[in-house]
Write an enzyme that holds these catalytic residues in place. Structure first.
Site, PDB file in Angstrom:
ATOM      1  N   GLY A 103      37.580  24.489  46.896  1.00  0.00           N
ATOM      2  CA  GLY A 103      37.857  24.333  45.465  1.00  0.00           C
ATOM      3  C   GLY A 103      38.628  23.047  45.207  1.00  0.00           C
ATOM      4  O   GLY A 103      38.970  22.305  46.135  1.00  0.00           O
ATOM      5  N   GLN A 104      38.896  22.821  43.932  1.00  0.00           N
ATOM      6  CA  GLN A 104      39.567  21.581  43.518  1.00  0.00           C
ATOM      7  C   GLN A 104      40.927  21.433  44.221  1.00  0.00           C
ATOM      8  O   GLN A 104      41.212  20.418  44.857  1.00  0.00           O
ATOM      9  CB  GLN A 104      39.754  21.642  41.993  1.00  0.00           C
ATOM     10  CG  GLN A 104      40.019  20.323  41.376  1.00  0.00           C
ATOM     11  CD  GLN A 104      40.172  20.379  39.858  1.00  0.00           C
ATOM     12  OE1 GLN A 104      40.380  19.332  39.283  1.00  0.00           O
ATOM     13  NE2 GLN A 104      40.093  21.506  39.200  1.00  0.00           N
ATOM     14  N   LEU A 105      41.745  22.448  44.122  1.00  0.00           N
ATOM     15  CA  LEU A 105      43.082  22.374  44.718  1.00  0.00           C
ATOM     16  C   LEU A 105      43.028  22.574  46.233  1.00  0.00           C
ATOM     17  O   LEU A 105      43.705  21.864  46.989  1.00  0.00           O
ATOM     18  CB  LEU A 105      43.992  23.437  44.073  1.00  0.00           C
ATOM     19  CG  LEU A 105      45.409  23.524  44.607  1.00  0.00           C
ATOM     20  CD1 LEU A 105      46.144  22.193  44.495  1.00  0.00           C
ATOM     21  CD2 LEU A 105      46.196  24.619  43.873  1.00  0.00           C
ATOM     22  N   ASP A 113      36.121  35.813  52.448  1.00  0.00           N
ATOM     23  CA  ASP A 113      36.052  36.323  51.074  1.00  0.00           C
ATOM     24  C   ASP A 113      37.316  37.156  50.878  1.00  0.00           C
ATOM     25  O   ASP A 113      37.491  38.195  51.521  1.00  0.00           O
ATOM     26  CB  ASP A 113      34.790  37.185  50.927  1.00  0.00           C
ATOM     27  CG  ASP A 113      34.670  37.790  49.545  1.00  0.00           C
ATOM     28  OD1 ASP A 113      35.657  37.763  48.772  1.00  0.00           O
ATOM     29  OD2 ASP A 113      33.577  38.306  49.231  1.00  0.00           O
ATOM     30  N   ILE A 114      38.195  36.685  50.017  1.00  0.00           N
ATOM     31  CA  ILE A 114      39.502  37.362  49.910  1.00  0.00           C
ATOM     32  C   ILE A 114      39.396  38.759  49.271  1.00  0.00           C
ATOM     33  O   ILE A 114      40.358  39.517  49.297  1.00  0.00           O
ATOM     34  CB  ILE A 114      40.567  36.507  49.169  1.00  0.00           C
ATOM     35  CG1 ILE A 114      40.165  36.224  47.715  1.00  0.00           C
ATOM     36  CG2 ILE A 114      40.892  35.225  49.926  1.00  0.00           C
ATOM     37  CD1 ILE A 114      41.339  35.750  46.857  1.00  0.00           C
ATOM     38  N   TYR A 168      38.699  33.358  40.884  1.00  0.00           N
ATOM     39  CA  TYR A 168      37.466  33.557  40.118  1.00  0.00           C
ATOM     40  C   TYR A 168      37.774  33.084  38.712  1.00  0.00           C
ATOM     41  O   TYR A 168      38.636  33.632  38.022  1.00  0.00           O
ATOM     42  CB  TYR A 168      37.052  35.037  40.146  1.00  0.00           C
ATOM     43  CG  TYR A 168      35.733  35.284  39.442  1.00  0.00           C
ATOM     44  CD1 TYR A 168      34.521  34.938  40.048  1.00  0.00           C
ATOM     45  CD2 TYR A 168      35.694  35.840  38.172  1.00  0.00           C
ATOM     46  CE1 TYR A 168      33.309  35.136  39.396  1.00  0.00           C
ATOM     47  CE2 TYR A 168      34.487  36.049  37.514  1.00  0.00           C
ATOM     48  CZ  TYR A 168      33.297  35.699  38.131  1.00  0.00           C
ATOM     49  OH  TYR A 168      32.099  35.896  37.481  1.00  0.00           O
ATOM     50  N   THR A 219      48.620  30.441  36.267  1.00  0.00           N
ATOM     51  CA  THR A 219      48.112  29.644  35.146  1.00  0.00           C
ATOM     52  C   THR A 219      48.912  29.843  33.863  1.00  0.00           C
ATOM     53  O   THR A 219      49.550  30.885  33.681  1.00  0.00           O
ATOM     54  CB  THR A 219      46.648  30.065  34.888  1.00  0.00           C
ATOM     55  OG1 THR A 219      46.218  29.546  33.645  1.00  0.00           O
ATOM     56  CG2 THR A 219      46.491  31.572  34.828  1.00  0.00           C
ATOM     57  N   ASP A 220      48.807  28.875  32.968  1.00  0.00           N
ATOM     58  CA  ASP A 220      49.433  29.008  31.641  1.00  0.00           C
ATOM     59  C   ASP A 220      48.725  30.078  30.800  1.00  0.00           C
ATOM     60  O   ASP A 220      49.240  30.478  29.753  1.00  0.00           O
ATOM     61  CB  ASP A 220      49.436  27.655  30.909  1.00  0.00           C
ATOM     62  CG  ASP A 220      48.075  26.983  30.861  1.00  0.00           C
ATOM     63  OD1 ASP A 220      47.193  27.347  31.665  1.00  0.00           O
ATOM     64  OD2 ASP A 220      47.883  26.086  30.021  1.00  0.00           O
ATOM     65  N   TYR A 240      40.720  36.486  32.226  1.00  0.00           N
ATOM     66  CA  TYR A 240      41.227  35.579  33.274  1.00  0.00           C
ATOM     67  C   TYR A 240      42.758  35.625  33.322  1.00  0.00           C
ATOM     68  O   TYR A 240      43.355  35.846  34.375  1.00  0.00           O
ATOM     69  CB  TYR A 240      40.726  34.152  32.997  1.00  0.00           C
ATOM     70  CG  TYR A 240      41.314  33.099  33.908  1.00  0.00           C
ATOM     71  CD1 TYR A 240      40.956  33.033  35.253  1.00  0.00           C
ATOM     72  CD2 TYR A 240      42.225  32.157  33.413  1.00  0.00           C
ATOM     73  CE1 TYR A 240      41.491  32.064  36.085  1.00  0.00           C
ATOM     74  CE2 TYR A 240      42.760  31.183  34.245  1.00  0.00           C
ATOM     75  CZ  TYR A 240      42.396  31.142  35.577  1.00  0.00           C
ATOM     76  OH  TYR A 240      42.933  30.186  36.401  1.00  0.00           O
TER      77      TYR A 240
HETATM   78  N1  LIG Z   1      41.626  24.381  37.404  1.00  0.00           N
HETATM   79  C1  LIG Z   1      42.602  24.489  36.530  1.00  0.00           C
HETATM   80  O1  LIG Z   1      42.607  23.824  35.482  1.00  0.00           O
HETATM   81  C2  LIG Z   1      43.744  25.418  36.801  1.00  0.00           C
HETATM   82  C3  LIG Z   1      44.736  25.554  35.821  1.00  0.00           C
HETATM   83  C4  LIG Z   1      45.813  26.416  36.062  1.00  0.00           C
HETATM   84  C5  LIG Z   1      45.891  27.103  37.254  1.00  0.00           C
HETATM   85  N2  LIG Z   1      44.908  26.963  38.179  1.00  0.00           N
HETATM   86  C6  LIG Z   1      45.029  27.755  39.418  1.00  0.00           C
HETATM   87  O2  LIG Z   1      44.968  26.887  40.535  1.00  0.00           O
HETATM   88  C7  LIG Z   1      44.342  27.566  41.625  1.00  0.00           C
HETATM   89  C8  LIG Z   1      43.202  26.723  42.178  1.00  0.00           C
HETATM   90  O3  LIG Z   1      42.254  26.492  41.132  1.00  0.00           O
HETATM   91  P1  LIG Z   1      41.050  25.456  41.320  1.00  0.00           P
HETATM   92  O4  LIG Z   1      40.894  24.734  40.043  1.00  0.00           O
HETATM   93  O5  LIG Z   1      41.206  24.697  42.594  1.00  0.00           O
HETATM   94  O6  LIG Z   1      39.813  26.460  41.447  1.00  0.00           O
HETATM   95  P2  LIG Z   1      38.305  26.100  41.846  1.00  0.00           P
HETATM   96  O7  LIG Z   1      38.076  24.643  41.893  1.00  0.00           O
HETATM   97  O8  LIG Z   1      37.448  26.954  40.945  1.00  0.00           O
HETATM   98  O9  LIG Z   1      38.194  26.647  43.331  1.00  0.00           O
HETATM   99  C9  LIG Z   1      38.289  28.000  43.617  1.00  0.00           C
HETATM  100  C10 LIG Z   1      37.700  28.235  44.985  1.00  0.00           C
HETATM  101  O10 LIG Z   1      37.859  29.641  45.260  1.00  0.00           O
HETATM  102  C11 LIG Z   1      36.671  30.070  45.894  1.00  0.00           C
HETATM  103  N3  LIG Z   1      36.517  31.508  45.730  1.00  0.00           N
HETATM  104  C12 LIG Z   1      36.099  32.206  44.649  1.00  0.00           C
HETATM  105  N4  LIG Z   1      36.088  33.520  44.923  1.00  0.00           N
HETATM  106  C13 LIG Z   1      36.516  33.647  46.211  1.00  0.00           C
HETATM  107  C14 LIG Z   1      36.699  34.751  47.070  1.00  0.00           C
HETATM  108  N5  LIG Z   1      36.446  36.017  46.685  1.00  0.00           N
HETATM  109  N6  LIG Z   1      37.146  34.528  48.325  1.00  0.00           N
HETATM  110  C15 LIG Z   1      37.405  33.268  48.744  1.00  0.00           C
HETATM  111  N7  LIG Z   1      37.224  32.174  47.993  1.00  0.00           N
HETATM  112  C16 LIG Z   1      36.784  32.371  46.726  1.00  0.00           C
HETATM  113  C17 LIG Z   1      35.554  29.293  45.217  1.00  0.00           C
HETATM  114  O11 LIG Z   1      34.434  29.266  46.056  1.00  0.00           O
HETATM  115  P3  LIG Z   1      32.953  29.392  45.411  1.00  0.00           P
HETATM  116  O12 LIG Z   1      32.842  28.282  44.424  1.00  0.00           O
HETATM  117  O13 LIG Z   1      32.077  29.280  46.599  1.00  0.00           O
HETATM  118  O14 LIG Z   1      32.926  30.740  44.761  1.00  0.00           O
HETATM  119  C18 LIG Z   1      36.212  27.911  45.066  1.00  0.00           C
HETATM  120  O15 LIG Z   1      35.951  27.117  46.190  1.00  0.00           O
HETATM  121  C19 LIG Z   1      43.915  28.935  41.077  1.00  0.00           C
HETATM  122  O16 LIG Z   1      44.871  29.904  41.403  1.00  0.00           O
HETATM  123  C20 LIG Z   1      43.895  28.734  39.580  1.00  0.00           C
HETATM  124  O17 LIG Z   1      44.146  29.938  38.860  1.00  0.00           O
HETATM  125  C21 LIG Z   1      43.846  26.131  37.984  1.00  0.00           C
END
Ligand SMILES: NC(=O)c1ccc[n+]([C@@H]2O[C@H](COP(=O)([O-])OP(=O)(O)OC[C@H]3O[C@@H](n4cnc5c(N)ncnc54)[C@H](OP(=O)(O)O)[C@@H]3O)[C@@H](O)[C@H]2O)c1
Length: 220
Positions: free
Chosen positions: A16-18, A42-43, A67, A105-106, A129
């Site tokens: 994922g992004q982070l 898969d968590i 998710y 998240t906010d 969410y």
């Molecule tokens: N992005 C934002 O703007 C934002 C803002 C606030 C907080 N956050 C928080 O920051 C954290 C990281 O977010 P992100 O933006 O990096 O998310 P992301 O880019 O959507 O990446 C999430 C990753 O989790 C994987 N994933 C989904 N379901 C899974 C499962 N059951 N088991 C294992 N892996 C799974 C996805 O894989 P697949 O794609 O293969 O499913 C994806 O690689 C999260 O906690 C999010 O709530 C993000």
């Protein structure tokens, strides 16, 4: 000669992004980063968590798996991934006395407050969410004694889908963009979150009993 063993840090959701940013970032020499993407762990699979993590014997788990809330997002999957899976991860961490680092998240807030939100402000998620992420926070806080939860917002970076990247790319292709103007937030560079996470993990792992565990806001 004493050879100091490297501390093993597992990063879930590693593609994922982070997750990817955390894996690419330079960690201190004394840390060994072990990325696990969705296909490797898969968590939401309780048995896999126990089997895979027990075999790896981590010193710390950094959970970036989520998710998201895209169009047509499935409510059950949201709660399975963003809430219930945290029960398995937090229980594993408690049993093995290791820290769990998690992100939120906010969207746990309703956005009605006119001043910036503080950690302890009332939560009132308005969608699935936000509710599932808030439930995940509570589970981590109540189950994993050694935890850090970083609440962040509007992540952007060169990887994955994000608002800033979309604006940047669209502005090269379109003359005019139509963009919502009724949302306020703090765009946050994913590299800042990665850097801060690494600093916090290293600081806490050097002194496991030190204060500093808990929930923090981390935004641009
Ligand atoms: N992005 C934002 O703007 C934002 C803002 C606030 C907080 N956050 C928080 O920051 C954290 C990281 O977010 P992100 O933006 O990096 O998310 P992301 O880019 O959507 O990446 C999430 C990753 O989790 C994987 N994933 C989904 N379901 C899974 C499962 N059951 N088991 C294992 N892996 C799974 C996805 O894989 P697949 O794609 O293969 O499913 C994806 O690689 C999260 O906690 C999010 O709530 C993000």
């Amino acid at each position: 000669m004493i050879v100091k063993q490297k501390k093993k840090i597992i990063i879930t959701g590693a593609k994922g992004q982070l997750g990817a940013s955390l894996c690419r970032f330079r960690w201190p020499e004394s840390y060994f980063i072990y990325p696990l993407d969705h296909s490797q762990l898969d968590i939401t699979d309780m048995d896999a968590i126990e089997k895979v993590l027990s075999a790896l014997k981590p010193d710390c788990i950094v959970n970036t798996a989520v998710y998201g809330m895209g169009e047509g997002a499935d409510t059950e999957k949201s709660f399975q991934t963003n809430s219930l899976a945290l029960l398995s991860l937090a229980s594993f961490c408690k049993k093995n006395q290791i820290p769990l680092i998690h992100f939120s998240t906010d969207y746990v807030f309703d956005g009605q407050q006119k001043s910036p939100y503080r950690e302890q402000d009332s939560k009132n998620p308005l969608n699935v969410y936000g509710s599932s992420k808030y439930a995940g926070e509570l589970i981590v806080q109540h189950i994993a004694p050694l935890h850090i939860i970083l609440r962040t917002s509007w992540l952007y970076g060169s990887l994955g889908k994000n608002f800033m990247r979309w604006i940047w790319e669209s502005s090269h292709m379109e003359k005019e963009l139509t963009i919502i103007n009724d949302q306020i937030g703090c765009p946050t560079n994913v590299l800042d979150v990665a850097e801060t996470t690494i600093k916090m993990v290293c600081q806490q792992l050097e002194k496991p009993l030190a204060e500093g565990w808990g929930l923090y806001h981390l935004c641009g």
